[in-house]
Each structure stands twice: as C-alpha cells, then as structure tokens.
Scaffold this motif. Structure first.
Motif, mmCIF file in Angstrom:
data_model
loop_
_atom_site.group_PDB
_atom_site.id
_atom_site.type_symbol
_atom_site.label_atom_id
_atom_site.label_comp_id
_atom_site.label_asym_id
_atom_site.label_seq_id
_atom_site.Cartn_x
_atom_site.Cartn_y
_atom_site.Cartn_z
ATOM 1 N N ARG A 97 7.794 8.246 -7.133
ATOM 2 C CA ARG A 97 7.267 8.817 -8.380
ATOM 3 C C ARG A 97 5.749 8.680 -8.485
ATOM 4 O O ARG A 97 5.147 9.162 -9.449
ATOM 5 C CB ARG A 97 7.963 8.199 -9.595
ATOM 6 C CG ARG A 97 7.664 6.751 -9.852
ATOM 7 C CD ARG A 97 8.337 6.194 -11.113
ATOM 8 N NE ARG A 97 8.070 4.769 -11.169
ATOM 9 C CZ ARG A 97 8.966 3.819 -10.889
ATOM 10 N NH1 ARG A 97 10.200 4.134 -10.571
ATOM 11 N NH2 ARG A 97 8.624 2.550 -10.932
ATOM 12 N N GLY A 98 5.125 8.015 -7.501
ATOM 13 C CA GLY A 98 3.665 7.953 -7.484
ATOM 14 C C GLY A 98 3.058 6.773 -8.220
ATOM 15 O O GLY A 98 1.849 6.716 -8.408
ATOM 16 N N THR A 99 3.890 5.819 -8.668
ATOM 17 C CA THR A 99 3.353 4.587 -9.260
ATOM 18 C C THR A 99 2.459 3.882 -8.241
ATOM 19 O O THR A 99 1.432 3.309 -8.568
ATOM 20 C CB THR A 99 4.524 3.643 -9.662
ATOM 21 O OG1 THR A 99 5.379 4.353 -10.551
ATOM 22 C CG2 THR A 99 4.015 2.367 -10.301
ATOM 23 N N ALA A 100 2.915 3.927 -6.983
ATOM 24 C CA ALA A 100 2.073 3.500 -5.863
ATOM 25 C C ALA A 100 2.037 4.671 -4.888
ATOM 26 O O ALA A 100 2.950 5.499 -4.872
ATOM 27 C CB ALA A 100 2.645 2.253 -5.195
ATOM 28 N N GLN A 101 0.965 4.736 -4.088
ATOM 29 C CA GLN A 101 0.834 5.860 -3.155
ATOM 30 C C GLN A 101 1.484 5.546 -1.816
ATOM 31 O O GLN A 101 1.803 6.441 -1.054
ATOM 32 C CB GLN A 101 -0.642 6.222 -2.938
ATOM 33 C CG GLN A 101 -1.312 6.819 -4.159
ATOM 34 C CD GLN A 101 -1.562 5.797 -5.246
ATOM 35 O OE1 GLN A 101 -1.795 4.614 -4.991
ATOM 36 N NE2 GLN A 101 -1.484 6.252 -6.493
ATOM 37 N N MET A 102 1.643 4.245 -1.512
ATOM 38 C CA MET A 102 2.343 3.906 -0.276
ATOM 39 C C MET A 102 3.104 2.606 -0.417
ATOM 40 O O MET A 102 2.885 1.841 -1.372
ATOM 41 C CB MET A 102 1.389 3.876 0.928
ATOM 42 C CG MET A 102 0.377 2.754 0.985
ATOM 43 S SD MET A 102 -0.677 2.815 2.512
ATOM 44 C CE MET A 102 0.464 2.293 3.798
ATOM 45 N N GLY A 103 4.030 2.380 0.531
ATOM 46 C CA GLY A 103 4.847 1.181 0.511
ATOM 47 C C GLY A 103 5.094 0.694 1.925
ATOM 48 O O GLY A 103 4.866 1.431 2.889
ATOM 49 N N HIS A 104 5.530 -0.555 2.041
ATOM 50 C CA HIS A 104 5.885 -1.108 3.355
ATOM 51 C C HIS A 104 7.146 -1.936 3.196
ATOM 52 O O HIS A 104 7.211 -2.830 2.355
ATOM 53 C CB HIS A 104 4.738 -1.973 3.896
ATOM 54 C CG HIS A 104 4.890 -2.353 5.340
ATOM 55 N ND1 HIS A 104 5.693 -3.387 5.756
ATOM 56 C CD2 HIS A 104 4.354 -1.811 6.468
ATOM 57 C CE1 HIS A 104 5.624 -3.486 7.086
ATOM 58 N NE2 HIS A 104 4.817 -2.538 7.541
ATOM 59 N N GLY A 105 8.158 -1.612 4.010
ATOM 60 C CA GLY A 105 9.441 -2.312 3.926
ATOM 61 C C GLY A 105 10.317 -1.955 5.108
ATOM 62 O O GLY A 105 9.817 -1.805 6.220
ATOM 63 N N GLY A 106 11.622 -1.831 4.853
ATOM 64 C CA GLY A 106 12.572 -1.478 5.907
ATOM 65 C C GLY A 106 13.555 -0.457 5.367
ATOM 66 O O GLY A 106 14.002 -0.571 4.224
ATOM 67 N N ALA A 107 13.905 0.530 6.200
ATOM 68 C CA ALA A 107 14.739 1.642 5.731
ATOM 69 C C ALA A 107 16.158 1.216 5.367
ATOM 70 O O ALA A 107 16.846 1.904 4.611
ATOM 71 C CB ALA A 107 14.763 2.744 6.789
ATOM 72 N N SER A 252 14.400 -4.096 15.174
ATOM 73 C CA SER A 252 14.303 -3.656 13.783
ATOM 74 C C SER A 252 12.949 -3.038 13.490
ATOM 75 O O SER A 252 11.911 -3.660 13.678
ATOM 76 C CB SER A 252 14.543 -4.835 12.846
ATOM 77 O OG SER A 252 15.829 -5.345 13.111
ATOM 78 N N THR A 253 13.006 -1.822 12.972
ATOM 79 C CA THR A 253 11.806 -1.069 12.663
ATOM 80 C C THR A 253 11.436 -1.260 11.199
ATOM 81 O O THR A 253 12.295 -1.159 10.326
ATOM 82 C CB THR A 253 12.066 0.429 12.923
ATOM 83 O OG1 THR A 253 12.441 0.569 14.290
ATOM 84 C CG2 THR A 253 10.837 1.271 12.645
ATOM 85 N N MET A 254 10.163 -1.532 10.950
ATOM 86 C CA MET A 254 9.665 -1.562 9.577
ATOM 87 C C MET A 254 9.155 -0.158 9.250
ATOM 88 O O MET A 254 8.804 0.603 10.146
ATOM 89 C CB MET A 254 8.528 -2.566 9.429
ATOM 90 C CG MET A 254 8.905 -3.971 9.850
ATOM 91 S SD MET A 254 10.339 -4.632 8.938
ATOM 92 C CE MET A 254 11.414 -5.102 10.295
ATOM 93 N N GLU A 255 9.113 0.152 7.973
ATOM 94 C CA GLU A 255 8.664 1.495 7.613
ATOM 95 C C GLU A 255 7.470 1.446 6.667
ATOM 96 O O GLU A 255 7.363 0.570 5.821
ATOM 97 C CB GLU A 255 9.795 2.310 6.968
ATOM 98 C CG GLU A 255 10.129 1.884 5.563
ATOM 99 C CD GLU A 255 11.190 2.752 4.885
ATOM 100 O OE1 GLU A 255 11.750 3.643 5.531
ATOM 101 O OE2 GLU A 255 11.458 2.480 3.702
ATOM 102 N N ALA A 256 6.593 2.438 6.847
ATOM 103 C CA ALA A 256 5.586 2.714 5.824
ATOM 104 C C ALA A 256 6.061 3.975 5.116
ATOM 105 O O ALA A 256 6.512 4.935 5.746
ATOM 106 C CB ALA A 256 4.219 2.937 6.453
#
Lengths: 369, 369
Positions: A97-107, A252-256
C-alpha cells in the motif's frame, strides 16, 4: 537574492553538478556559487528482522546503505527493524500500500496470501543457493515471482541466501522414523507440512520464543538457521543433539520487496542501482554465511559439547518421499502454484543433471582419499 | 550570455540536477534554464576475450553496460575485445600504465609477472565458486589480491565464475594413471604442472588453435571450459570421450582489473557503482553457466554421441596428491605466494569442514534413494 526552495541541500558525495545561483535584478556574480543540490527521494525499508540481527538483518541494513551511497544520496533508504514501523509479518501489506517503499524478509511468510510464494524461499529437498539463483535469473523463476506479486503492486528480488541450513536441535537421537512420531518441533512452512506427514507435530514460533519453548518442554525440538545464528540464540543450552543437513531449507532465499509505483517512478539509473545493490546483497549474505558458519560450529562442538549427528539414510528417504507429496499437494491447490512448481521441477531436473557431473562429482572426488 | 564550456552536454537519464545559467551583466532570467549537464568520464575496458564470446566475453560487455547505465552516463565504459586495442595477454600492462582504465580477464594469465596471481583464478582441487567468493569477500582473499597487484598500480575484483568445469576431451579412455604417460594435453596453468607430475605433457594453446591441434594430432587431449563453451567450439568433432569433473578448475574466477589512479579519481558514488556492478557481474556469469551447461551437455551426448565418462578414483587420488605437491612448490618459490597459499589453505580447511555438514551432505542425501 532568489533561492530555489523546492530543492533540498545535500552534501552530495561526488556529484559534480553545480548550481549557479542568479541574482534577481542585482548584478550577477561572475564566480559560480558552488552548491551541490539535487532532488532527494526518501524511502522507508521495513524488515522482518530484529535490529542488527546477524546476517539477515545486517544484510538488509547493508542493502539500504549501498543504495543510498551508490545513488550519491539521491535515493536515501532508512531501515526499520521489525515492529519499529509495522510488525514483522505486515511488511508485505505495508509495501503493497506504499506505507514503505521497500521491504526485506522471506517469501515463506506470505503463503496465506500467495500460496505460490513458498517456492521462492525454502523448498524441502529443493535448490541449493547456486541452483536457486540460476533458476531465478536464468531459468524463468524471477518472472514467475514477479507475476504472482504483481496483483499486490509489488516487485520482488532475491536479496540474500543462507546456503544449506542445519537440520535442527533435538534432545533425543533420531535413529528411525519412529523417533518423529508425536515429536513437537518448531518447523514452519513447507518443512512443517512434511514433518506432519511423517508423524510429527509442527509448531510455528517466532525466533524470540524458541529458547523458552524448548527449555520448558513446550516443544521437543527446533530448527533455526545454522551455527552462526543458532550459537547467538544459545540453543545449545537447551538441546544436546545438532542434526545435519537441513533438508527443509537447502538454500533459503531472502527477498527484497518494492512498491511497484515507487520503483517505477524512479529514474532509470536509480532503478538499475537498486537492482544491482540488491543482487550484490544477495551475494554478500551467502559469502558471509559460508565464511562464518564453521567457526560457530567449532565453538558449539568444542566449547559447548554439542553432539553433531547426521540424519540416518532411512529417515532421509522418508522425508524426501513426504516432501514430494507435500509439493504435489501445494501445487494442486491453486493454478499459480502449479505453474510455478512446473517451472521449478523442470529446472531442477536439468540443473541437477548438470551438477551430477560438476558440483557433486567434484566435491565428492575432492573429499575421497 | 556566458556558457560553461568545460561541461559536456548529456541527455542524462534521470538526473534531475538543473543548471541555472546566469546572464553576465545582462538582466538575469527568472525562469531557470533547464539543461541536464554533468561531467562525463570515458573509460576503456580491454579484455582477453574474443567479441561476443559466450559467458566470459558477454559477461565483460554486460559489466560495462551496467556501469554506464547505473552511472546515468557519467561513467561511460567502452569495451575492446582481445586484439582490438591491445592483444589479449597485454591487458594487465595496458591497464597498469593507464592505456585503458579497466580490463576483464583471468588472473592465471599473469603468473609470469605475479606468481601468486594463480591462486585467484583456478586452483586444482581448490575452491568451488561459492567457497572462492566467500574466501575473497569474507576470508581475507581480496585484500591479499589487492596487495599483490598494488605494485602494478592495479585494483582487482572478482568479476565472474564458470562453476566447476569439465575434465576435458580425450580420444582414448583414461582407465589408470598409465594412460596419462606421454599424453600431450592442452592444459595451461597449475593444472598443466600437475599433469607433468603424473607423466603427461602439458601444452599451452589459445582457444582458437585447440580444434586444429586436436584434429591434426599435435595434441592428444584438451580441456576448455564446460559444455556451453565446448559445444560452441565443436570439440566433439575431434574427440570422443568427455571426462568429468574438472579437478583442475573447480570454480574459475574471472577478474576485473582497474587502474588504481583512474579508480581512485572517481567520486565515491561512482566507485561504489563500479564495485556493485562488478559484484553483480560476478553472480550473473555463474547463474548463466549453471543454467546453460545442461542443455549443451544433453546436445553433446544425445545428438553428437559424445561418451561422458568420470575419471577413475585411482586417477583422482594421484592427481590430488600431485596437486598438493605442485601448490607447495609454487608457494615455496616466493614469499607472497606462500602468504596467499597459507590464507587459501586455512580458509579451505574451515569452509570444507562446514560444507561437509551442509552443501556436500545435502546434495548427497538429495541424490540418494
């Protein structure tokens, strides 16, 4: 003297563009007034990691720093640890929703919303890090990942890899499949589904609750990441046997995650900087885990008397069979999962055939006497 | 109206900096004159690769394009294939003296000038790609590489990896060490030294001469890269047996070379762009080789009736022993080689211990029934 107020002032690293300030109706100066000024874009990065979390959290922080510095400060990324701006498991929605422009985690965290996302993090008996990167970037994987996130206004990229993880911490030996009967193990995601199939009880707990749950007997066993992270959590204080290898998370792949509107609004050069910084972060994390796990493993074994054990072959065979069944079921549940799984299986067959004569043949020949 | 002549005009992708031109003693304009102008730095990249050479040459070209685009055209890199500006094996000197600002090749080419450079490309029974990247970036390897190139005014970076290569093309079966006696094989570098130790005759030939040499019997056998490149060279037309794995090049690293003065003269943001683009290129090449080798191998075996064979265990053991002796001799020959080899051996011991319980344990368990 007029000033151009819409531009922010910035001590810009290296950008040589110079602004010549004009004197309204006054006599203009011959000497250019050297000020380094450009439009600054501010982004928020929300993550699923605690602050300074080794490898994963520090990887996200390194990525933000790279983007900021490579852009000469034109794209300024501020990192928020889990809970600082939104809770860990709400970063998908926050970036959507655009509260933040990017994130970092796992799918794997988003399987409730997007079942097919599970193929982009950790698949039992699936790809190693090298295979995963090759599928994503040269085997059609990334395009499928983009397709499943598109309805959420999100763009995904691979942004880190742990390599093969450990199989987990147990307080009894695993000698046969019987030892999994009724075993309560913290094992989220697809690995947990597989455990259920062989008679165990998967439990999903956030990292911060694992130690106490194992200490009090709420769970009998747990997996976490690998020696580098597990040592930091102190899991050796509440479990005796450390099993390998991590069949459930072999790379394990992390995602941006990027808000699509925010990403596409960037000028082309900044888009490419974001992509390269993310690809760099993807490699940086794997290099770090590969280098640091051994020292932590030595500490666990030599200083904390942890007993290192390999799962018996019979157990592996059963887990492998259960994994194949689990993946078939996940794929059958929705058409997009089936489409992703078909690509995954097809690439897996080919890359494993190649690795039979290259990676696997080599590391076995190197190890033999 | 004054103009600032030292700045070149450039249709700069995305850079929003605006130059306000001032009218000398004339009445200044209220409306800012929007022109996108920055200093453009032009770099030449010389390479050891023929134009459009698959994987290696295209990797170098992709790197140049990335730097140019990520910098928004501020750092414009033009690629020269081998022989276009300087011959392939003169790129080290050309970048050292600043004829070109950067180069792309492999460190094994410089063993005559810098013996220790051999540890940064391909070491028999040495690191896989993942291990090499981890040693370079988290095990002190890159710092040593920088140290040995510093006297030449050069900065090295890892810029591509082929993964485990193939063992080579033969016209007779290799059943025992006796089959290497007197065998004339195109096998440059450290692998060639090892071949000599087990009774063979190493021959060094550039890629373009291999096919004819094998066809006319000038050599009995050859290695090149792997299926993807070997198929393009047509080596299956002049040899019958295709052996694996490539013990002599288990994760060959390509290098980017930078003229130290040119690199350090870049503003900080461009330096970081160059570093990230190179780290990206390092990953891009491995992903490509990993994905493409299998299809080429299938074509070789199924369409061209190539016979795929594994070196016998006895042969491997002898090659491994000879490799250890060769590396000891190379290290003993100069103090810098010894320093690099010590770091290499130390990291090797640790990362292989970790990979015994992770990568190797996993891919073997996955392959078992």
């Amino acid at each position: 003297m007029k000033t151009i107020k819409t531009w922010s002032k910035l001590a810009l690293v290296g950008l040589t563009a110079t602004l010549v300030a004009c004197g309204g109706s006054e006599k203009a100066e011959d000497t250019a007034k050297v000020e380094k000024q450009v439009e600054v874009i501010n982004w928020k990065m929300v993550t699923t990691w605690p602050k300074n979390f080794p490898g994963l959290g520090t990887g996200a922080e390194g990525l933000a720093k790279s983007i900021t510095e490579m852009s000469g400060g034109r794209l300024n990324v501020k990192v928020y640890a889990a809970g600082e701006l939104v809770p860990a498991l709400e970063i998908f929605d926050a970036v959507s929703r655009g509260t933040a422009q990017m994130g970092h985690g796992g799918a794997f965290y988003w399987k409730g919303k997007v079942p097919a996302s599970q193929f982009f993090s950790a698949v039992p008996f699936g790809f190693t890090a090298q295979e995963m990167n090759s599928w994503l970037h040269n085997g059609g994987g990334l395009e499928l990942w983009e397709e499943i996130y598109e309805p959420f206004n999100l763009i995904p990229m691979a942004a880190g890899n742990t390599g093969v993880q450990m199989g987990g911490w147990f307080n009894k030996e695993i000698n046969s499949l019987d030892d999994f009967q009724g075993l309560k193990m913290r094992l989220p995601g697809l690995g947990g589904e597989v455990l259920k199939k062989v008679g165990g009880t998967p439990v999903n707990l956030p990292g911060g609750e694992i130690f106490t749950a194992l200490q009090t007997g709420t769970i009998d066993a747990t997996e976490w990441v690998g020696p580098y992270n597990d040592l930091a959590f102190g899991l050796h204080k509440v479990a005796k046997f450390y099993y390998y290898p991590g069949w459930h998370e072999p790379g394990s792949t992390m995602e941006a995650l990027f808000n699509k509107d925010a990403f596409e609004a960037l000028p082309k050069d900044l888009q490419l900087i974001v992509r390269a910084a993310t690809r760099q972060a993807n490699a940086v994390m794997l290099d770090e885990f590969t280098a640091r796990n051994n020292a932590a493993l030595e500490t666990l074994v030599n200083e904390h008397n942890v007993i290192l054990k390999q799962f018996p072959k019979e157990v592996f065979s059963a887990l492998k069979k259960a994994s194949a069944e689990t993946l078939d079921e996940v794929a059958a549940a929705d058409p997009m999962s089936q489409k992703v799984y078909n690509s995954f299986k097809d690439f897996s067959k080919k890359v494993r055939a190649w690795h039979e004569v290259s990676e696997r043949a080599y590391i076995n020949a190197r190890a033999d006497n």
